[in-house]
Scaffold this active site. Structure first.
Site, mmCIF file in Angstrom:
data_model
loop_
_atom_site.group_PDB
_atom_site.id
_atom_site.type_symbol
_atom_site.label_atom_id
_atom_site.label_comp_id
_atom_site.label_asym_id
_atom_site.label_seq_id
_atom_site.Cartn_x
_atom_site.Cartn_y
_atom_site.Cartn_z
ATOM 1 N N LYS A 51 -28.148 -15.211 -15.702
ATOM 2 C CA LYS A 51 -27.586 -13.960 -15.172
ATOM 3 C C LYS A 51 -28.219 -12.765 -15.884
ATOM 4 O O LYS A 51 -28.243 -12.732 -17.117
ATOM 5 C CB LYS A 51 -26.063 -13.924 -15.387
ATOM 6 C CG LYS A 51 -25.290 -15.020 -14.679
ATOM 7 C CD LYS A 51 -25.099 -14.780 -13.183
ATOM 8 C CE LYS A 51 -24.178 -13.661 -12.829
ATOM 9 N NZ LYS A 51 -22.805 -13.997 -12.533
ATOM 10 N N ASP B 99 -18.614 -7.999 -12.691
ATOM 11 C CA ASP B 99 -18.934 -9.416 -12.923
ATOM 12 C C ASP B 99 -19.084 -9.714 -14.413
ATOM 13 O O ASP B 99 -18.698 -10.783 -14.882
ATOM 14 C CB ASP B 99 -20.252 -9.786 -12.211
ATOM 15 C CG ASP B 99 -20.067 -9.869 -10.706
ATOM 16 O OD1 ASP B 99 -18.924 -9.668 -10.227
ATOM 17 O OD2 ASP B 99 -21.067 -10.119 -10.002
ATOM 18 N N LYS C 89 -31.753 -15.361 -7.570
ATOM 19 C CA LYS C 89 -30.348 -15.656 -7.273
ATOM 20 C C LYS C 89 -29.829 -14.516 -6.394
ATOM 21 O O LYS C 89 -29.518 -13.430 -6.883
ATOM 22 C CB LYS C 89 -29.540 -15.785 -8.572
ATOM 23 C CG LYS C 89 -28.111 -16.197 -8.308
ATOM 24 C CD LYS C 89 -27.410 -16.585 -9.600
ATOM 25 C CE LYS C 89 -25.999 -17.059 -9.337
ATOM 26 N NZ LYS C 89 -25.122 -15.999 -8.813
ATOM 27 N N GLU D 292 -35.920 -19.685 -8.623
ATOM 28 C CA GLU D 292 -35.682 -18.899 -7.407
ATOM 29 C C GLU D 292 -34.879 -17.667 -7.777
ATOM 30 O O GLU D 292 -34.128 -17.673 -8.748
ATOM 31 C CB GLU D 292 -34.840 -19.702 -6.399
ATOM 32 C CG GLU D 292 -35.557 -20.878 -5.800
ATOM 33 C CD GLU D 292 -34.563 -21.822 -5.135
ATOM 34 O OE1 GLU D 292 -33.648 -21.355 -4.428
ATOM 35 O OE2 GLU D 292 -34.697 -23.029 -5.345
ATOM 36 N N SER E 112 -20.781 -24.759 -7.521
ATOM 37 C CA SER E 112 -21.186 -23.503 -8.139
ATOM 38 C C SER E 112 -22.385 -23.803 -9.050
ATOM 39 O O SER E 112 -22.963 -24.888 -8.971
ATOM 40 C CB SER E 112 -19.991 -22.971 -8.929
ATOM 41 O OG SER E 112 -20.320 -21.778 -9.559
ATOM 42 N N LEU E 113 -22.729 -22.881 -9.917
ATOM 43 C CA LEU E 113 -23.805 -23.108 -10.882
ATOM 44 C C LEU E 113 -23.294 -22.749 -12.271
ATOM 45 O O LEU E 113 -22.510 -21.806 -12.405
ATOM 46 C CB LEU E 113 -25.001 -22.195 -10.569
ATOM 47 C CG LEU E 113 -25.827 -22.509 -9.325
ATOM 48 C CD1 LEU E 113 -26.757 -21.337 -8.999
ATOM 49 C CD2 LEU E 113 -26.654 -23.777 -9.532
HETATM 50 P P1 NAD Z 1 -22.430 -18.074 -9.048
HETATM 51 O O1 NAD Z 1 -22.467 -16.949 -8.065
HETATM 52 O O2 NAD Z 1 -22.652 -17.739 -10.468
HETATM 53 O O3 NAD Z 1 -23.474 -19.200 -8.663
HETATM 54 C C1 NAD Z 1 -23.377 -20.073 -7.573
HETATM 55 C C2 NAD Z 1 -23.816 -19.465 -6.296
HETATM 56 O O4 NAD Z 1 -25.097 -18.890 -6.402
HETATM 57 C C3 NAD Z 1 -23.986 -20.463 -5.182
HETATM 58 O O5 NAD Z 1 -22.763 -20.826 -4.614
HETATM 59 C C4 NAD Z 1 -24.846 -19.695 -4.233
HETATM 60 O O6 NAD Z 1 -24.009 -18.999 -3.347
HETATM 61 C C5 NAD Z 1 -25.534 -18.669 -5.093
HETATM 62 N N1 NAD Z 1 -27.000 -18.639 -5.013
HETATM 63 C C6 NAD Z 1 -27.748 -17.519 -4.796
HETATM 64 N N2 NAD Z 1 -29.037 -17.794 -4.774
HETATM 65 C C7 NAD Z 1 -29.157 -19.133 -4.958
HETATM 66 C C8 NAD Z 1 -30.261 -20.013 -5.019
HETATM 67 N N3 NAD Z 1 -31.518 -19.579 -4.903
HETATM 68 N N4 NAD Z 1 -30.009 -21.325 -5.222
HETATM 69 C C9 NAD Z 1 -28.735 -21.789 -5.373
HETATM 70 N N5 NAD Z 1 -27.644 -20.998 -5.324
HETATM 71 C C10 NAD Z 1 -27.855 -19.683 -5.123
HETATM 72 O O7 NAD Z 1 -21.130 -18.853 -8.955
HETATM 73 P P2 NAD Z 1 -19.781 -18.562 -8.201
HETATM 74 O O8 NAD Z 1 -18.903 -19.645 -8.654
HETATM 75 O O9 NAD Z 1 -19.989 -18.332 -6.766
HETATM 76 O O10 NAD Z 1 -19.293 -17.192 -8.739
HETATM 77 C C11 NAD Z 1 -19.209 -16.909 -10.047
HETATM 78 C C12 NAD Z 1 -19.800 -15.540 -10.195
HETATM 79 O O11 NAD Z 1 -19.109 -14.646 -9.328
HETATM 80 C C13 NAD Z 1 -19.534 -15.130 -11.607
HETATM 81 O O12 NAD Z 1 -20.706 -15.277 -12.353
HETATM 82 C C14 NAD Z 1 -19.078 -13.709 -11.465
HETATM 83 O O13 NAD Z 1 -20.143 -12.891 -11.860
HETATM 84 C C15 NAD Z 1 -18.734 -13.528 -10.015
HETATM 85 N N6 NAD Z 1 -17.292 -13.309 -9.933
HETATM 86 C C16 NAD Z 1 -16.876 -12.064 -10.211
HETATM 87 C C17 NAD Z 1 -15.531 -11.772 -10.189
HETATM 88 C C18 NAD Z 1 -15.092 -10.370 -10.479
HETATM 89 O O14 NAD Z 1 -13.891 -10.153 -10.593
HETATM 90 N N7 NAD Z 1 -15.995 -9.428 -10.584
HETATM 91 C C19 NAD Z 1 -14.589 -12.773 -9.885
HETATM 92 C C20 NAD Z 1 -15.052 -14.056 -9.616
HETATM 93 C C21 NAD Z 1 -16.417 -14.316 -9.657
#
Ligand code: NAD
Length: 328
Positions: free
Chosen positions: A311, A35, A115, A113, A84-85
């Site tokens: 993060k 990530d 994550k 909260e 997303s966030l």
């Molecule tokens: P995100 O995971 O950074 O944040 C949004 C998500 O957080 C929400 O959709 C929800 O599912 C979650 N969440 C968990 N606890 C929560 C809470 N208490 N309140 C609100 N939301 C909460 O965003 P994203 O768009 O889902 O994904 C991006 C992240 O995924 C990136 O930061 C990356 O680290 C990871 N990612 C990794 C790869 C990879 O190749 N490793 C590829 C794509 C995305």
């Protein structure tokens, strides 16, 4: 002076790279890179776009919620988008987020909260009965995974009130279940999952509900879809308490914070303790508590302006990544 052609070229390369990583992560549930690497490339693109707004394309990965609907699943159009966030990575970013919030909405109270590192889900109830569960998908259209979600015991099939409501939250795989699952898979000569998040997503995005039933998944619900006012709620913290009363599982570690210093102290208190939890978290979510202040702040195409996710620094090592050429 940066060369415009070179910049355009780099933006294109970053689109291609992030789309490839996103497809592997969101669609195949098999990340190609850690990530932290994805986040670093995303930050590079955001920085470039901030400095050169003319380079922002409507299909840029910065403008879209990642994720796609797998073939074979019935599509569910979300009543309100599942966004997303935005991410922050250090104290300076957190303070900058707070400055922007207060510039647009005045002094606010925050809710912090954990994550949860899992898969976003939506659960719809009609007159108190569980009707439909879906993934976030691309934020507008998700996958109908009702039968899989019905196998999760933490999801109530009937609420304590005959209310019609959409609850949103995170489905996850506890660390212990993840380790056991990978042990079994190794014994059977199957591919192991990279992390509990991908294992949870891979378990729920299966057409056969027997697989999800065996995987010992759980959920924490963290919000309601649509207007809180419809349920007499004025603030996010009230919504979480309401979800509790309805019979949902919410995370008990949440905290209301009067200012950004309290938020930072909360985050610091979790830096070393996160390993003690039975589930994985990848950061802390910071949300403006008051719904009317949230309305003042609004949304971007991809995320609310009234929330952000801090993060944690990366601690994972994904060995498969090492074969990949990272410098494009
Ligand atoms: P995100 O995971 O950074 O944040 C949004 C998500 O957080 C929400 O959709 C929800 O599912 C979650 N969440 C968990 N606890 C929560 C809470 N208490 N309140 C609100 N939301 C909460 O965003 P994203 O768009 O889902 O994904 C991006 C992240 O995924 C990136 O930061 C990356 O680290 C990871 N990612 C990794 C790869 C990879 O190749 N490793 C590829 C794509 C995305």
């Amino acid at each position: 002076m940066e060369d415009q052609l070179q910049l355009e070229q780099r933006v294109k390369e970053l689109h291609k790279l992030l789309n490839e990583y996103g497809h592997a992560y969101y669609v195949l549930d098999k990340p190609l890179v850690p990530d932290s690497e994805y986040d670093a490339r995303m930050r590079e693109l955001i920085d470039l776009e901030e400095r050169h707004p003319d380079l922002i394309m409507p299909d840029s990965p910065t403008q879209r919620v990642g994720g796609e609907v797998l073939p074979g699943f019935t599509k569910v159009v979300h009543d309100t988008p599942m966004l997303s966030l935005s991410n922050v990575f250090n104290e300076e970013d957190i303070r900058e987020f707070d400055r922007r919030v207060r510039a647009d909405a005045g002094d606010v109270t925050y809710v912090c909260e954990l994550k949860i590192d899992g898969l976003a889900i939506s659960l719809k109830y009609e007159n108190g009965r569980f009707k439909q569960g879906a993934t976030r998908g691309d934020g507008t259209v998700g996958e109908d995974i009702t039968t899989n979600l019905r196998t999760i015991r933490a999801i109530p099939l009937k609420l304590s009130e005959d209310v019609t409501i959409e609850a949103r939250g995170e489905a996850y795989m506890p660390k212990k279940s993840f380790m056991k699952l990978n042990e079994h898979r190794e014994e059977e000569g199957l591919d192991v999952f990279a992390n509990p998040r991908n294992a949870a997503a891979g378990s729920l995005r299966q057409l056969d509900p027997k697989i999800a039933a065996k995987r010992n998944l759980s959920v924490f619900m963290y919000g309601i879809g649509g207007e809180g006012a419809a349920y007499g709620l004025d603030a996010h913290s009230e919504a979480l308490d309401y979800l509790d009363r309805l019979g949902f599982r919410t995370n008990p570690e949440r905290r209301r914070c009067q200012d950004i210093d309290e938020v930072i102290a909360y985050i610091e208190s979790w830096q070393d303790r996160r390993q003690d939890l039975s589930y994985e978290i990848d950061g802390i979510v910071i949300k403006v508590d008051s719904f009317s202040r949230q309305e003042d702040l609004g949304f971007t195409a991809k995320s609310p302006r009234w929330a952000t996710a801090y993060k944690f620094p990366a601690e994972e090592v994904v060995t498969t990544l090492l074969d990949i050429e990272l410098t494009v």
